[in-house]
Enzyme design. Sequence first.
Site, mmCIF file in Angstrom:
data_model
loop_
_atom_site.group_PDB
_atom_site.id
_atom_site.type_symbol
_atom_site.label_atom_id
_atom_site.label_comp_id
_atom_site.label_asym_id
_atom_site.label_seq_id
_atom_site.Cartn_x
_atom_site.Cartn_y
_atom_site.Cartn_z
ATOM 1 N N ASN A 196 32.956 35.815 40.785
ATOM 2 C CA ASN A 196 33.318 35.485 42.166
ATOM 3 C C ASN A 196 32.114 35.850 43.035
ATOM 4 O O ASN A 196 31.068 36.276 42.522
ATOM 5 C CB ASN A 196 34.615 36.191 42.588
ATOM 6 C CG ASN A 196 34.474 37.711 42.665
ATOM 7 O OD1 ASN A 196 33.377 38.251 42.659
ATOM 8 N ND2 ASN A 196 35.594 38.404 42.729
ATOM 9 N N LEU A 213 34.561 31.033 45.112
ATOM 10 C CA LEU A 213 34.354 31.445 46.510
ATOM 11 C C LEU A 213 35.674 31.658 47.240
ATOM 12 O O LEU A 213 35.781 31.388 48.440
ATOM 13 C CB LEU A 213 33.488 30.395 47.220
ATOM 14 C CG LEU A 213 32.077 30.211 46.625
ATOM 15 C CD1 LEU A 213 31.402 28.970 47.188
ATOM 16 C CD2 LEU A 213 31.216 31.437 46.881
ATOM 17 N N ALA A 248 44.809 37.538 40.456
ATOM 18 C CA ALA A 248 44.661 36.700 39.261
ATOM 19 C C ALA A 248 44.379 35.224 39.546
ATOM 20 O O ALA A 248 44.500 34.395 38.644
ATOM 21 C CB ALA A 248 45.864 36.835 38.334
ATOM 22 N N ALA A 249 43.962 34.918 40.783
ATOM 23 C CA ALA A 249 43.549 33.527 41.055
ATOM 24 C C ALA A 249 42.374 33.171 40.139
ATOM 25 O O ALA A 249 42.320 32.083 39.556
ATOM 26 C CB ALA A 249 43.143 33.372 42.518
ATOM 27 N N ASP A 294 41.700 34.505 37.261
ATOM 28 C CA ASP A 294 42.168 34.413 35.873
ATOM 29 C C ASP A 294 42.844 33.053 35.624
ATOM 30 O O ASP A 294 42.700 32.456 34.560
ATOM 31 C CB ASP A 294 43.175 35.536 35.575
ATOM 32 C CG ASP A 294 42.533 36.907 35.732
ATOM 33 O OD1 ASP A 294 41.315 37.017 35.564
ATOM 34 O OD2 ASP A 294 43.270 37.864 36.054
HETATM 35 P P1 ATP Z 1 40.959 37.442 41.264
HETATM 36 O O1 ATP Z 1 40.022 38.601 41.020
HETATM 37 O O2 ATP Z 1 41.869 37.644 42.433
HETATM 38 O O3 ATP Z 1 41.645 36.993 40.027
HETATM 39 P P2 ATP Z 1 38.500 36.061 41.758
HETATM 40 O O4 ATP Z 1 38.006 37.048 42.769
HETATM 41 O O5 ATP Z 1 37.924 36.075 40.404
HETATM 42 O O6 ATP Z 1 40.069 36.170 41.683
HETATM 43 P P3 ATP Z 1 38.498 34.030 43.776
HETATM 44 O O7 ATP Z 1 37.185 33.549 44.244
HETATM 45 O O8 ATP Z 1 39.251 34.952 44.663
HETATM 46 O O9 ATP Z 1 38.307 34.611 42.304
HETATM 47 O O10 ATP Z 1 39.480 32.821 43.511
HETATM 48 C C1 ATP Z 1 39.364 31.966 42.385
HETATM 49 C C2 ATP Z 1 39.729 30.572 42.792
HETATM 50 O O11 ATP Z 1 41.084 30.576 43.282
HETATM 51 C C3 ATP Z 1 38.891 30.000 43.929
HETATM 52 O O12 ATP Z 1 37.674 29.484 43.456
HETATM 53 C C4 ATP Z 1 39.851 28.934 44.459
HETATM 54 O O13 ATP Z 1 39.821 27.815 43.612
HETATM 55 C C5 ATP Z 1 41.228 29.612 44.317
HETATM 56 N N1 ATP Z 1 41.598 30.329 45.544
HETATM 57 C C6 ATP Z 1 41.355 31.623 45.853
HETATM 58 N N2 ATP Z 1 41.800 31.921 47.099
HETATM 59 C C7 ATP Z 1 42.343 30.778 47.591
HETATM 60 C C8 ATP Z 1 42.982 30.415 48.826
HETATM 61 N N3 ATP Z 1 43.099 31.299 49.823
HETATM 62 N N4 ATP Z 1 43.434 29.145 48.968
HETATM 63 C C9 ATP Z 1 43.316 28.248 47.971
HETATM 64 N N5 ATP Z 1 42.697 28.523 46.793
HETATM 65 C C10 ATP Z 1 42.219 29.765 46.596
HETATM 66 O O1 RIB Z 2 42.581 39.840 37.780
HETATM 67 C C1 RIB Z 2 43.788 40.469 38.083
HETATM 68 C C2 RIB Z 2 44.065 41.566 37.082
HETATM 69 O O2 RIB Z 2 43.096 42.566 37.228
HETATM 70 C C3 RIB Z 2 45.400 42.270 37.274
HETATM 71 O O3 RIB Z 2 46.453 41.649 36.569
HETATM 72 C C4 RIB Z 2 45.105 43.692 36.801
HETATM 73 O O4 RIB Z 2 45.790 44.077 35.658
HETATM 74 C C5 RIB Z 2 43.587 43.755 36.631
HETATM 75 O O5 RIB Z 2 43.226 43.711 35.296
#
Ligand code: ATP
Ligand code: RIB
Length: 319
Positions: A191, A228, A256-257, A259
């Site tokens: 991210n 992003l 988990a977005a 994931d």
């Molecule tokens: P996490 O650690 O929460 O699992 P991440 O930090 O690895 O996620 P993010 O960049 O937060 O990744 O989000 C992954 C994807 O999820 C983004 O690229 C987008 O496609 C989708 N996403 C995240 N937030 C939003 C939002 N507010 N609205 C729509 N789509 C979103």
């Molecule tokens: O990416 C989200 C995950 O990060 C959560 O389910 C938590 O268990 C941590 O591993």
Amino acid sequence: MLEAEQVKIAVVGSLNMDYSVMLEKKPAAGETVLANNMMITPGGKGANQAYAAGRTGGSVQMIGRVGEDVNAKIIKDTLKEQCISIEGIRTDKENPTGMAIITLDDQAQNSIIVCPGANRCVTASETVETLERLPNLKIIMMQLEIPISCVEQTIDYANKHKIITFLDPAPVPREGLSDATYKMLDYISPNAIEAEMLSGIPVSDMDSARKAAGFFLKKGVKNVIIKLGGEGVYATDGLSEIMIPAIEIPVVDTTAAGDTFAGAFCTRLEKGDRFFDAVRYANYASGLSVAGKGAQKSMPSAEEIDQFMQHRAKGKEKA
Ligand code: ATP
Ligand code: RIB
């Protein structure tokens, strides 16, 4: 239950039980606050990615470690519900199943503390031994909630056996990643914060994502995906690039977005999608996941993603 010959995607990573607390505002140092609600649900970046890949139609085996406790059973049963093979999950007799303490505030902002437990004891030798039993493996997905030495040796194994490697570099280790690891990676999906921690380049938009992606490409990674958040996703293979805006959807919980993105992306890649098509699909999947609470609980199925995409296509035709 999936037979070993049917497994196309292996996820080597963590399994946690998530203890999520919903509150208006996180407490300051020394402050006590009352939460509005709480939820205990299966999580862990590894298990989440396996679940997302299974939910979108992938043939998946999860490889990792859990403790000898009730959380382990709940986590494994949840994976089994998505027809994910749990043959690669070992039971650690000395450590509990991993746990994550998650706070989620009114702005849908989360903070996560992971207590690794059994995840800390996953070894490279047991992982390779398990991978060797999967003759038709196409993709190995990894994250960094298990020992980095295990991840590095798994990547090395994959490279020698011409298996595609996908790494979600979260959480970023203090020492970063080795040059040898970068060289063997087919896909990396940080991210914005992780991309900055690894490359030293602050990332906030397409231009800065392109610059950070240049760092990974120069290190030898073949394809780079930079997530992003609410801005969407940037991806490049060094020859062409794509920036896809996030879908517009009411945000409830972004846990988990990333994931969901990883699992959906690898399933589509394994099923033959081209790189950017798989990114586009995963952007829909992860976008839909932020509209619900919990890690695995909010992940959309292949049918739900297809319906959403058709709905959008119809909307565009009318416009
Ligand atoms: P996490 O650690 O929460 O699992 P991440 O930090 O690895 O996620 P993010 O960049 O937060 O990744 O989000 C992954 C994807 O999820 C983004 O690229 C987008 O496609 C989708 N996403 C995240 N937030 C939003 C939002 N507010 N609205 C729509 N789509 C979103
Ligand atoms: O990416 C989200 C995950 O990060 C959560 O389910 C938590 O268990 C941590 O591993």
